[in-house]
Structure formats: structure tokens, C-alpha cells
Design an enzyme around this catalytic site. Structure first.
Site, PDB file in Angstrom:
ATOM      1  CG  ASP A 101     -23.300  29.994  45.244  1.00 43.60           C
ATOM      2  OD1 ASP A 101     -22.795  30.738  46.206  1.00 43.60           O
ATOM      3  OD2 ASP A 101     -22.679  30.200  44.036  1.00 43.60           O
ATOM      4  CG  ASP A 150     -21.903  29.157  39.663  1.00 39.09           C
ATOM      5  OD1 ASP A 150     -21.917  29.459  40.832  1.00 39.09           O
ATOM      6  OD2 ASP A 150     -21.569  30.042  38.754  1.00 39.09           O
ATOM      7  CG  ASP A 180     -20.435  27.170  45.099  1.00 39.94           C
ATOM      8  OD1 ASP A 180     -20.273  27.578  46.264  1.00 39.94           O
ATOM      9  OD2 ASP A 180     -20.987  27.799  44.377  1.00 39.94           O
TER      10      ASP A 180
END
Length: 331
Positions: free
Chosen positions: A31, A221, A225
Site C-alpha cells: 500500500d 496499514d 487493507d
């Protein structure tokens, strides 16, 4: 031993299988915000349209943003604080999807949101790399705020060493942010496989597709996600931003540092190496002992003592996993 060593380094291993699987992952999906970047955008430019003054627009925007929980609100407030601007009272504050943040200052309507709010206003500058928001005053375009979430200094070195050192074949950047912003960061850190504006559902589909091709590590994080973390071969959560994210991940890095991810990979690799030493070495010595006993060179008592010594040696060798080696990073 490996779990204990990881905990001492600020890495909580929830699923012990992570330590075995992480070294075999050949695809790494990351990410963007909070993983490769600090997750704390800063205002880089306030571009006001005539007749508005940039400091005045910033002061009004910060006065309104103090009532918002949007990630960019803190950046606007920090920018106003750096310029020592005095905030003013705001009335009728409300925030709704698609309309942004709205309030009234001295009877004037102030609205903050995405660039779609400004429509095709002639003073609206073209999109630029990074994050943006626009400010409308009485439904007229007043200014555009530009932000930049700086990449972590260790992000580029970490990514560049994954292939030659850890045998990673593919590194992907998957983010829900605008494509121009995601590609700008990808160029900064050296990632060629980029997917932008991905929804949580799309992230899961991407992870599942990559897992079907090869073992995959996903690092994220945010709460969005969590499903992708659960779908990956190994899911690692960066930081403690969300309990849901931490629950979905196999391991949690308590302090958001990409260097800690490298430490986790090395701890897993070292554990596998020592485990194989103990297992293969122990079986080889036991086989040698049985051959000696079969040949009449060992009495039953001697054989029993030899087996205990072999078992003790295997256990003592395994205990080395918990000892901190000279270094756990190689970038």
C-alpha cells in the site's frame, strides 16, 4: 525463539506460519500511504485565485478544518500554525460525502473538498502530482491546496534490494489514491507495477490473482487493507492504526518502519536455516548411531545416551534463533 526475537524488535508475530512463508514469497504488494510514505501529508502550495489572498484563504480553511477528521485537515492546520495565522469562529459546520466540508465565516459560505467541486472554473489550475483540495467561497473557486506525503528515506533502498537479496520477482504498488499521485511516488521509490484508485474489493481481487500465481506478501496499514491482508499468503500490518487491520494480519510491525519488514524477513530466513540444521543434523546423527549400534559398536545403554546427546544438541542449536545476531538488515 524466533517469535521472541521478533517481539524484542517491535514485531508481533500472530501466526507462526508467517516466519516460514515470508521467505518464500516471490511477489510483494505494498500500500502507499503510511507504508512507503510517512502518512502525514504537508501543504506544499496554496494557489489562490484573484481577488483572494493565499494567507487569508489558508486562515479560513484552517478555521473550518479544525472541525474535520479528514487526514488532510491536520496538514492545513499545521500550515496555518507555521504562518502564525489566527483562526476565526465558524458557524453551521457540516461534512457530507461528495460535498466536502462546509461552514460559514462572517456570513460567507466556505466549502473544502475535491477538485470536482470547482467544476470547470477558468482559474482552476491543471491537476498536479500529489494530493489536492479546493476551497470555494460563496460557491466560487478561491484556491487550490496542494499536499505531498513524502516517501520514507528507506523505502527506495529496501525495494531495490528485494530482488537480488531475497529473490522477489515482482513488486507492486496498489493504492486507492489518484493515479498521478501514485505514479509520482512509484517513480520516487522505483516501482514499475502500479495500480491506482483501487477499492478495498479490487485490492482483494488483485491479491487473490497474485496468490494464484505465486506466494505473495501484502503490506498495508489502513482499515481498507484488512481484507487484502487476510487474502495474502503473508499479511503484514504497518503500525497500529486499526485493530481490524492488526487482527487480519499475520504479523504487526508496531512502529511503522519499512526496515522492520526486512528484519522480519531475516528472522524468518534465519529460523528456517537453523530449524533445518537441527532437523537434518539430528536425523543424520541418529541414523549414524543406529548403523553403529547395528554393527555392534554401541551397547543399548550407550545408544540411549548417544540419542539423548543428539536430541540435546538439536535443542541447543534451535535456541540460537532467539539470540540477536550481528545485524538483521542488509540494505
Amino acid at each position: 525463539g524466533a517469535i521472541s526475537l521478533a517481539a524484542g524488535r517491535g514485531i508481533i508475530v500472530k501466526n507462526p506460519a508467517v516466519l516460514e512463508r515470508i521467505t518464500r514469497c516471490r511477489t510483494v504488494i505494498l500500500d502507499k500511504t503510511g507504508t512507503l510514505t510517512f502518512g502525514k501529508p504537508t501543504v506544499t502550495e496554496v494557489r489562490a485565485a484573484a481577488p483572494h489572498d493565499s494567507d487569508e484563504v489558508l486562515r479560513w480553511a484552517a478555521s473550518l478544518e479544525q472541525y474535520s477528521r479528514h487526514p488532510l485537515a491536520a496538514a492545513v492546520l499545521d500550515a496555518a500554525a507555521r504562518k502564525k495565522l489566527v483562526l476565526v469562529d465558524v458557524d453551521e459546520v457540516h461534512e457530507s460525502p461528495g460535498a466536502g466540508l462546509i461552514g460559514k465565516i462572517s456570513g460567507r459560505k466556505i466549502q473544502i473538498g475535491g477538485r470536482t467541486l470547482a467544476g470547470s472554473h477558468k482559474d482552476l489550475p491543471p491537476p498536479a502530482a500529489g494530493l489536492e483540495c479546493v476551497v470555494l467561497i460563496d460557491d466560487r473557486f478561491a484556491a487550490v491546496f496542494r499536499f505531498r506525503d513524502a516517501p520514507r528515506p528507506e523505502s527506495a533502498p529496501f525495494l531495490s534490494h528485494l530482488s537480488p537479496t531475497h529473490g522477489v520477482n515482482k513488486v507492486m504498488l496498489v493504492s486507492g489514491d489518484r493515479e498521478v499521485e501514485v505514479r509520482y511516488l512509484a517513480e520516487q521509490v522505483g516501482i514499475s507495477h502500479v495500480i491506482a484508485q483501487a477499492t478495498p474489493e479490487q485490492k482483494v481481487e488483485i491479491v487473490k490473482r497474485e496468490v494464484a500465481l505465486d506466494q505473495t506478501l501484502f503490506v498495508g496499514d489502513g482499515i481498507n487493507d484488512a481484507p487484502a491482508l487476510a487474502a495474502a499468503t503473508v499479511g503484514v500490518a504497518m503500525g497500529q492504526n486499526s485493530d481490524i487491520t492488526s487482527a487480519a494480519a499475520g504479523a504487526v510491525i508496531m512502529t511503522a518502519s519499512i526496515g522492520k519488514l526486512d528484519e522480519l524477513i531475516h528472522i524468518g530466513a534465519r529460523m528456517r536455516m537453523i530449524a533445518l540444521q537441527s532437523a537434518v543434523g539430528g536425523m543424520a546423527l541418529s541414523l549414524a548411531g543406529m548403523l553403529l549400534a547395528a554393527a555392534g559398536h554401541l551397547t543399548p545403554i550407550q545408544g540411549a545416551v548417544a540419542q539423548e546427546v543428539i536430541d540435546l544438541g538439536a535443542v541447543l542449536n534451535a535456541l540460537r534463533v532467539g539470540l540477536l545476531p550481528g545485524k538483521l538488515r542488509d540494505f
